[in-house]
Every structure is written in C-alpha cells, then in structure tokens.
Design a protein around this motif. Structure first.
Motif, short mmCIF file in Angstrom:
data_model
loop_
_atom_site.label_atom_id
_atom_site.label_comp_id
_atom_site.label_asym_id
_atom_site.label_seq_id
_atom_site.Cartn_x
_atom_site.Cartn_y
_atom_site.Cartn_z
N ASP A 155 0.87 -1.24 -0.11
CA ASP A 155 0.08 0.09 -0.01
C ASP A 155 0.82 1.27 -0.07
O ASP A 155 2.01 1.34 0.34
N THR A 156 0.43 2.31 -0.62
CA THR A 156 1.16 3.64 -0.66
C THR A 156 1.41 4.10 0.60
O THR A 156 0.49 4.28 1.54
N TYR A 157 2.37 4.83 0.99
CA TYR A 157 2.86 5.63 2.17
C TYR A 157 3.07 6.99 2.16
O TYR A 157 3.10 7.78 2.93
N ALA A 158 3.02 7.36 0.86
CA ALA A 158 3.43 8.89 0.46
C ALA A 158 3.19 9.40 -0.83
O ALA A 158 3.07 8.73 -1.81
N THR A 159 2.85 10.71 -1.16
CA THR A 159 2.45 11.13 -2.24
C THR A 159 3.76 12.15 -2.65
O THR A 159 4.27 12.49 -1.74
N ALA A 160 3.98 12.17 -4.01
CA ALA A 160 5.14 12.98 -4.24
C ALA A 160 5.00 13.65 -5.53
O ALA A 160 3.84 13.28 -6.18
N VAL A 161 5.72 14.76 -6.05
CA VAL A 161 5.52 15.28 -7.20
C VAL A 161 7.07 15.60 -7.90
O VAL A 161 7.75 15.67 -7.07
N GLN A 162 6.84 15.46 -9.44
CA GLN A 162 8.17 15.65 -9.89
C GLN A 162 8.00 16.97 -10.17
O GLN A 162 7.19 17.65 -10.73
N VAL A 163 9.27 17.50 -9.74
CA VAL A 163 9.23 19.08 -9.85
C VAL A 163 10.45 19.52 -10.99
O VAL A 163 11.28 18.65 -11.33
N ILE A 164 10.55 20.81 -11.28
CA ILE A 164 11.56 21.16 -12.18
C ILE A 164 12.56 22.35 -11.38
O ILE A 164 11.94 23.27 -10.69
N ALA A 250 4.66 16.13 -12.63
CA ALA A 250 3.82 14.90 -12.52
C ALA A 250 3.73 14.67 -11.16
O ALA A 250 4.41 14.94 -10.14
N GLU A 251 2.36 13.92 -10.65
CA GLU A 251 2.06 13.42 -9.36
C GLU A 251 2.16 12.08 -9.25
O GLU A 251 2.03 11.25 -10.25
N GLU A 252 2.63 11.35 -8.28
CA GLU A 252 2.88 10.02 -8.03
C GLU A 252 2.83 9.61 -6.63
O GLU A 252 2.76 10.29 -5.81
N GLU A 253 2.99 8.27 -6.35
CA GLU A 253 2.68 7.67 -5.12
C GLU A 253 3.76 6.70 -4.67
O GLU A 253 4.51 6.04 -5.68
N TYR A 254 4.44 6.81 -3.58
CA TYR A 254 5.57 5.70 -3.18
C TYR A 254 4.88 4.68 -2.22
O TYR A 254 3.98 4.73 -1.61
N ALA A 255 5.63 3.61 -2.88
CA ALA A 255 5.28 2.37 -1.65
C ALA A 255 6.53 1.28 -1.91
O ALA A 255 7.61 1.74 -2.30
N ILE A 256 6.38 0.60 -1.02
CA ILE A 256 7.65 -0.43 -0.84
C ILE A 256 7.54 -1.69 -1.79
O ILE A 256 6.53 -2.11 -2.12
N ALA A 257 8.21 -1.97 -2.52
CA ALA A 257 8.55 -3.22 -3.20
C ALA A 257 9.09 -4.39 -2.84
O ALA A 257 9.81 -4.46 -2.11
N VAL A 258 8.40 -5.42 -3.30
CA VAL A 258 8.85 -6.83 -2.75
C VAL A 258 8.91 -7.66 -4.02
O VAL A 258 8.36 -7.24 -5.21
N LYS A 259 9.70 -8.66 -3.96
CA LYS A 259 9.69 -9.72 -5.29
C LYS A 259 8.30 -10.01 -5.72
O LYS A 259 7.29 -10.29 -4.79
N LYS A 260 7.91 -10.18 -6.88
CA LYS A 260 6.65 -10.45 -7.45
C LYS A 260 6.35 -11.77 -6.71
O LYS A 260 6.76 -13.02 -6.92
N ASN A 262 5.44 -12.48 -3.76
CA ASN A 262 5.75 -12.74 -2.47
C ASN A 262 4.61 -12.42 -1.49
O ASN A 262 5.04 -11.15 -0.69
N THR A 263 3.41 -12.76 -1.54
CA THR A 263 2.38 -12.38 -0.90
C THR A 263 2.60 -12.44 0.50
O THR A 263 2.04 -11.58 1.29
N GLU A 264 3.27 -13.22 1.18
CA GLU A 264 3.31 -13.54 2.47
C GLU A 264 4.06 -12.18 3.00
O GLU A 264 3.71 -11.62 4.00
N LEU A 265 5.21 -11.88 2.57
CA LEU A 265 5.75 -10.77 3.11
C LEU A 265 5.07 -9.39 2.86
O LEU A 265 5.02 -8.53 3.71
N LEU A 266 4.35 -9.39 1.63
CA LEU A 266 3.61 -8.10 1.39
C LEU A 266 2.64 -7.94 2.13
O LEU A 266 2.42 -6.89 2.68
N ASP A 267 2.06 -8.95 2.68
CA ASP A 267 0.88 -8.83 3.81
C ASP A 267 1.25 -8.37 4.88
O ASP A 267 0.74 -7.63 5.63
N ASN A 270 2.15 -4.59 4.68
CA ASN A 270 0.75 -3.99 4.87
C ASN A 270 0.08 -3.92 5.79
O ASN A 270 -0.27 -2.83 6.54
N GLY A 271 0.12 -5.07 6.77
CA GLY A 271 -0.13 -4.92 8.08
C GLY A 271 0.47 -4.13 8.98
O GLY A 271 -0.26 -3.35 9.68
#
Ligand code: GLN
Length: 293
Positions: A155-164, A250-260, A262-267, A270-271
């Motif tokens: 799940d995302t934990y921050a919003t960000a913006v690409q700036v110049i 541009a606007e975007e969202e940050y999240a933590i990545a895991v190996k495709k 790997n739902t156990e770690l992802l859950d 997220n918890g």
C-alpha cells in the motif's frame, strides 16, 4: 505535452496485494471424504490433524521470521527519504537515515526481524529483489505500471510530485519551456522516464545520483533538473542560485516493493504499515524529516 498522473496505479497495487488464494488442500480432502458415511470419522480425524499441522506451520513461520534479517535495498542519495548522515545512527546501526529507513526499521521491529540496509544504484533495486538478494525495496519508489510487471508494491505511504529545478534567472518557467532544452535526471527514475518520453532521449542527461544532476545544472551542463519534490527542496536549499518552479510536472505515489508473488511478506508489510499509520508513528517519522510548511 502529456503529464503523467500515476497515482491511480495505487488501486492496481492494492488489488495485487489483496489477491486471495484458493481453498487449502486439507479442505479439499475433507470435502471428498465427507461423501461416504464410512469415511466420515476418518475425515474428521484427518481435518483435525491437518488443522493442527497448519497451526504448527504458522507458528513455526512466525518463529522463523523472528530474529531473521529483513534486507532493504535502497539508494541512499535521496534526502529526506534515505541518505547518509554521519552525525546520526540509522535503524540498522549504519549512518543511513531518513523516512524510508525509519519506516523500514519500524516494520522490521513489528515483524521481529533485524533490518539490514543495502545502499545500491537506484536502477539495481528491482533486479536485487527479483534475484532474492534483497527482501524489500524502499527508496521513495514510485508505483508505475511498468514496475508492477517486475515487482509487487505495498500500500502506498506517501504522495510525491516531480518538480523542475532551474537556475535563478532562467527563462524556463514551466514544463512547456523544456522543449529542446537539456534536462538532467537521476538514471532510471520516473523523472528520467517521463522526461525521455516527453522531450526525447537525446535531450535527457542521466546521472547516477540526483545531486550530480543538480551539480550539472550549477555548472551549466543542463538547463533544468526533473526530480521528486522533497529531495529537490533539500538540493535547492543547500545550493545557492537555484530555484524550484511552481508548476508540478507529474504526481505520483511511493510504496515498498517486494519480489513478484511474495504475498506473504507483502501482507506482513501492509499489516505493519496500517498499524504505523493508525498509531501516528508514520506521521511522526515524516514530521521528523519534513517540517510542515
Ligand atoms: N520516485 C522516483 C522513482 O521512483 C525517484 C526515486 C529515487 O530516486 N530514489 O523513480
């Protein structure tokens, strides 16, 4: 010019993380056995045995993660999310500090794991997760459709913006003025991807670190830098003669990545993230590194 709004991808990331598994093997066995009266008693016994086994397995799994390492891949050149500060001690005992480092530290603590931070090139983080050398990628990493092909996102934990960023006195006042200009970016980041798409590969100069792109701007080698807003603010405040343009790119969202897959770690992540949001810890970590405007 097309602006990219990738925040909607958040929904895709959430859906991915919610993907449920099918029925367990023990349920199937029990259902088949229940068809014949004679087998009923035995089926009940089997189910109990299977359930007992599952409980033991779950407990063992929890115990197994207890004391285990949680290896975080990052690129510690991205203040205030991850950077080196010799005057501080980060959550893994090194000098790597910042919002992502502390969030990962808090997650590891909740999971009873020991956090280990690996500082690598930004575009090596996804390969490192794919090869299993690292467990999580926490690097102000934007959720994008392309990355979702190779990794899963929390799940995302921050919003960000690409700036110049431009030099004071620059004639560039917004994204439309970037056509035919040379744009500095950090290699492999969304700033790189969007700028290359919008203005052409040949107009984009890629640097290993965001701060290198900023140095190139100060030396007149590039006309502008496209980068995430929080590091941009840090770089502008640390260097004379630079300014941030008001227009977001541009606007975007940050999240933590895991190996495709790997739902156990992802859950688990997220918890833990949900608990950190709920308890206010996440806000406290952010407030420690970003002062309210
Ligand atoms: N948010 C950007 C990306 O995900 C930049 C991240 C970074 O440089 N650490 O591409």
């Amino acid at each position: 010019m097309k602006k990219k709004f990738v925040c909607l991808l958040m929904a895709a990331a959430c859906t991915a993380s919610l993907a449920a598994c099918g029925g367990s093997a023990s349920e199937t066995t029990a259902a088949a056995a229940a068809d014949t009266t004679a087998a009923e008693t035995k089926a009940a016994d089997d189910t109990t045995a299977a359930e007992a086994e599952e409980t033991t397995a779950a407990e063992e799994k929890e115990e197994a993660s207890e004391g285990k390492q949680l290896i975080m891949a990052t690129n510690a050149e991205f203040p205030p999310y991850e950077y080196h500060d010799s005057s501080m001690t980060g959550p893994d005992g090194s000098d790597i500090v910042g919002i992502d480092a502390e969030i990962a530290g808090a997650i590891a603590e909740k999971l009873g794991m020991e956090l280990v931070i690996e500082d690598i090139a930004f575009d090596s983080i996804i390969p490192e997760l794919q090869s299993g050398k690292a467990d999580i990628g926490a690097a102000g990493m934007t959720v994008t459709e392309d990355r979702l092909v190779n990794v899963d996102f929390s799940d995302t934990y921050a919003t960000a913006v690409q700036v110049i960023i431009v030099t004071e006195g620059s004639e560039i006042a917004g994204p439309d003025d970037l056509a035919e200009k040379t744009i500095g970016v950090q290699q492999g980041t969304t700033g790189d991807i969007y700028a290359s798409d919008d203005f052409g590969d040949e107009n984009v100069d890629r640097y290993p670190k965001g701060v290198d792109a900023v140095q190139a701007l100060l030396q007149g080698k590039v006309d502008a830098v496209i980068i995430d807003n929080e590091p941009a603010k840090v770089f502008v405040s640390e260097n004379e003669g630079l300014k941030l343009l008001d227009t977001a790119y541009a606007e975007e969202e940050y999240a933590i990545a895991v190996k495709k897959g790997n739902t156990e770690l992802l859950d688990q992540i997220n918890g833990a993230l949900a608990e950190l949001k709920e308890s206010g810890t996440l806000d406290e970590i952010v407030a420690k590194y970003i002062s309210a405007e």
